[in-house]
Design a protein around this motif. Structure first.
Motif, PDB file in Angstrom:
ATOM      1  N   THR A 189       0.830  -1.218   0.000  1.00  0.00           N
ATOM      2  CA  THR A 189       0.000   0.000   0.000  1.00  0.00           C
ATOM      3  C   THR A 189       0.862   1.265   0.000  1.00  0.00           C
ATOM      4  N   SER A 190       2.095   1.157   0.495  1.00  0.00           N
ATOM      5  CA  SER A 190       2.985   2.326   0.465  1.00  0.00           C
ATOM      6  C   SER A 190       3.475   2.621  -0.947  1.00  0.00           C
TER       7      SER A 190
ATOM      8  N   GLY B   8       1.513   2.475  -3.595  1.00  0.00           N
ATOM      9  CA  GLY B   8       0.366   2.826  -4.417  1.00  0.00           C
ATOM     10  C   GLY B   8      -0.428   1.638  -4.923  1.00  0.00           C
ATOM     11  N   LEU B   9      -0.194   0.475  -4.348  1.00  0.00           N
ATOM     12  CA  LEU B   9      -0.931  -0.724  -4.754  1.00  0.00           C
ATOM     13  C   LEU B   9      -1.907  -1.116  -3.645  1.00  0.00           C
ATOM     14  N   GLY B  10      -2.866  -1.953  -3.990  1.00  0.00           N
ATOM     15  CA  GLY B  10      -3.752  -2.517  -2.972  1.00  0.00           C
ATOM     16  C   GLY B  10      -3.627  -4.021  -3.042  1.00  0.00           C
ATOM     17  N   PRO B  11      -3.733  -4.715  -1.904  1.00  0.00           N
ATOM     18  CA  PRO B  11      -3.558  -6.173  -1.939  1.00  0.00           C
ATOM     19  C   PRO B  11      -4.625  -6.891  -2.759  1.00  0.00           C
ATOM     20  N   ALA B  12      -5.753  -6.225  -2.997  1.00  0.00           N
ATOM     21  CA  ALA B  12      -6.796  -6.896  -3.784  1.00  0.00           C
ATOM     22  C   ALA B  12      -7.224  -6.030  -4.967  1.00  0.00           C
ATOM     23  N   GLU B  13      -6.395  -5.043  -5.298  1.00  0.00           N
ATOM     24  CA  GLU B  13      -6.746  -4.177  -6.420  1.00  0.00           C
ATOM     25  C   GLU B  13      -6.469  -4.850  -7.746  1.00  0.00           C
TER      26      GLU B  13
ATOM     27  N   CYS C 148       9.912  -1.606  -6.971  1.00  0.00           N
ATOM     28  CA  CYS C 148       9.598  -2.417  -5.794  1.00  0.00           C
ATOM     29  C   CYS C 148       8.090  -2.365  -5.648  1.00  0.00           C
ATOM     30  N   THR C 149       7.486  -3.498  -5.350  1.00  0.00           N
ATOM     31  CA  THR C 149       6.028  -3.544  -5.213  1.00  0.00           C
ATOM     32  C   THR C 149       5.611  -3.757  -3.767  1.00  0.00           C
TER      33      THR C 149
ATOM     34  N   VAL D 123      -2.583  -4.493   5.828  1.00  0.00           N
ATOM     35  CA  VAL D 123      -1.189  -4.167   5.459  1.00  0.00           C
ATOM     36  C   VAL D 123      -0.725  -3.047   6.388  1.00  0.00           C
ATOM     37  N   THR D 124      -0.056  -3.434   7.457  1.00  0.00           N
ATOM     38  CA  THR D 124       0.272  -2.448   8.487  1.00  0.00           C
ATOM     39  C   THR D 124       1.700  -1.919   8.371  1.00  0.00           C
ATOM     40  N   ARG D 125       2.542  -2.608   7.622  1.00  0.00           N
ATOM     41  CA  ARG D 125       3.922  -2.131   7.445  1.00  0.00           C
ATOM     42  C   ARG D 125       3.892  -0.979   6.434  1.00  0.00           C
ATOM     43  N   LYS D 126       4.573   0.110   6.777  1.00  0.00           N
ATOM     44  CA  LYS D 126       4.509   1.304   5.909  1.00  0.00           C
ATOM     45  C   LYS D 126       5.903   1.862   5.682  1.00  0.00           C
ATOM     46  N   ILE D 127       6.069   2.477   4.507  1.00  0.00           N
ATOM     47  CA  ILE D 127       7.247   3.322   4.295  1.00  0.00           C
ATOM     48  C   ILE D 127       6.742   4.652   3.737  1.00  0.00           C
ATOM     49  N   ASP D 128       7.582   5.681   3.856  1.00  0.00           N
ATOM     50  CA  ASP D 128       7.193   7.007   3.376  1.00  0.00           C
ATOM     51  C   ASP D 128       7.980   7.288   2.092  1.00  0.00           C
TER      52      ASP D 128
END
Ligand code: SF4
Ligand code: SF4
Length: 345
Positions: A141-142, A144-149, A312-313, A205-210
């Motif tokens: 999600t960081s 710009g993707l979604g796990p079910a998009e 990177c995805t 999806v709780t892991r995040k990067i900026d």
């Protein structure tokens, strides 16, 4: 939108098997990867989260013969390996891995036309499946993707209970579905349910990067030897993170010859290995910190410069599978805010 009963999936795959070589997730060989469907087993619907070996393997083989050659009287004659013309259908590819294939298309299709890669890629259909149970190491999600998009696939399936909702993304996908038996029209309730399921997946999806902060800090970090030394200390240069990264595509080329008959092969290579950059007189990346720096910069800095996309995805494989728990998100989140005094920018 359409839908198909879960118990009809086997029939659907059988229909597609008439036209395509169908690949599905399997862990028969010890690690999960996409393998040719045996015409029966759909047990993967129960256990599948993602494959260990990414589906880039379907297009960029880990080893392939490019051509045979023959040497006689000082001259060489070549015999090209015939282009692969089988039509592949990859069933269950996750959105992150489908995006990764679009990312490596930029190298093998747009920047340079690699006939080996393209002979497989252009004959392929990607049937995606939403990732409703992402790993702790995932951070798509960081990026710009979604796990079910539904991204970068021809059809997209979302598990809504007894059924899979099916989104027709491309004309190729629509055609495929138009011919399929056992497919029904989805209702508004089905679509609402799919929306809820997708939203719930995003929350997991709780892991995040900026990414914005990384774009600012990464160029300034390039000459910070102390930082790269520190973050690369525990890496053992095994190459797993690059071999199993769905966007890594480096390869090596070797000739093998015996008594005038030979063949040229290409095989996956890794920038984690010191030999990767070995030249006759020098090696610009002999030290490990330079190789780790290269891996991170290539994905988050050099690839965006060339293709305007981060390579990177957030699939998390390099975190899950590293034998010493090296973590790209920790590195990216720990980039120093400023270049150290005295370093060139
Ligand atoms: S998987 Fe881990 S130890 Fe192996 S090269 Fe990558 S970062 Fe280093
Ligand atoms: S760098 Fe790691 S998280 Fe990113 S795509 Fe490669 S394996 Fe996945």
């Amino acid at each position: 939108m359409k839908k198909v009963k879960k118990q009809e999936i086997q029939k659907l795959l059988s229909q597609w098997q008439q036209e395509f070589t169908v690949f599905v997730p399997s862990r028969e060989a010890g690690v999960a990867e996409m393998v040719v469907w045996d015409g029966q087993d759909i047990g993967f619907l129960e256990w599948y989260r993602n494959t260990v070996i990414p589906p880039k393997e379907n297009f960029l083989l880990n080893m392939e013969k490019m051509f045979d050659f023959h040497k006689a009287d000082g001259n060489y004659s070549l015999e090209p390996t015939p282009a692969e013309d089988r039509k592949q259908l990859i069933f269950g590819i996750r959105p992150c891995d489908a995006r990764a294939i679009s990312i490596i298309d930029m190298v093998f299709k747009d920047a340079y036309e690699d006939t080996y890669y393209l002979s497989r890629r252009e004959n392929a259909v990607l049937v995606g499946m939403g990732c409703l149970n992402p790993y702790d190491s995932c951070f798509c999600t960081s990026l710009g993707l979604g796990p079910a998009e539904a991204t970068d696939v021809d059809l997209m399936l979302t598990d809504i209970g007894d059924y899979f909702l099916i989104e027709e993304i491309t004309d190729k996908g629509k055609e495929l579905l138009a011919k399929a038996e056992g497919v029904e029209e989805a209702t508004k309730d089905d679509e609402t349910r799919a929306g809820e399921v997708k939203d719930a997946a995003v929350q997991k999806v709780t892991r995040k990067i900026d990414v914005g902060e990384i774009e600012k800090r990464l160029p300034a970090s390039f000459d910070n030897e102390e930082f790269w030394e520190k973050i690369s200390a525990k890496c053992v240069s095994c190459g797993i993170c690059t071999f199993l990264c769905p966007t890594c595509y480096c390869f090596d080329i070797n000739d093998e010859m015996l008594k005038g008959d030979g063949a040229r092969y290409r095989n996956w290579d890794s920038c984690s290995f010191p030999l990767y950059t070995q030249m006759p007189m020098e090696n610009p990346r002999e030290e490990k910190w330079r190789r780790v720096r290269q891996k991170v910069h290539h994905k988050y800095s050099f690839y965006p410069m060339l293709f305007d996309v981060i390579a990177c995805t957030g699939c998390g494989r390099c975190i899950r599978l590293c034998p010493v728990n090296w973590d790209i998100t920790q590195t990216l989140s720990g980039l120093p805010a400023e270049a150290p005094a005295g370093t060139e920018k």
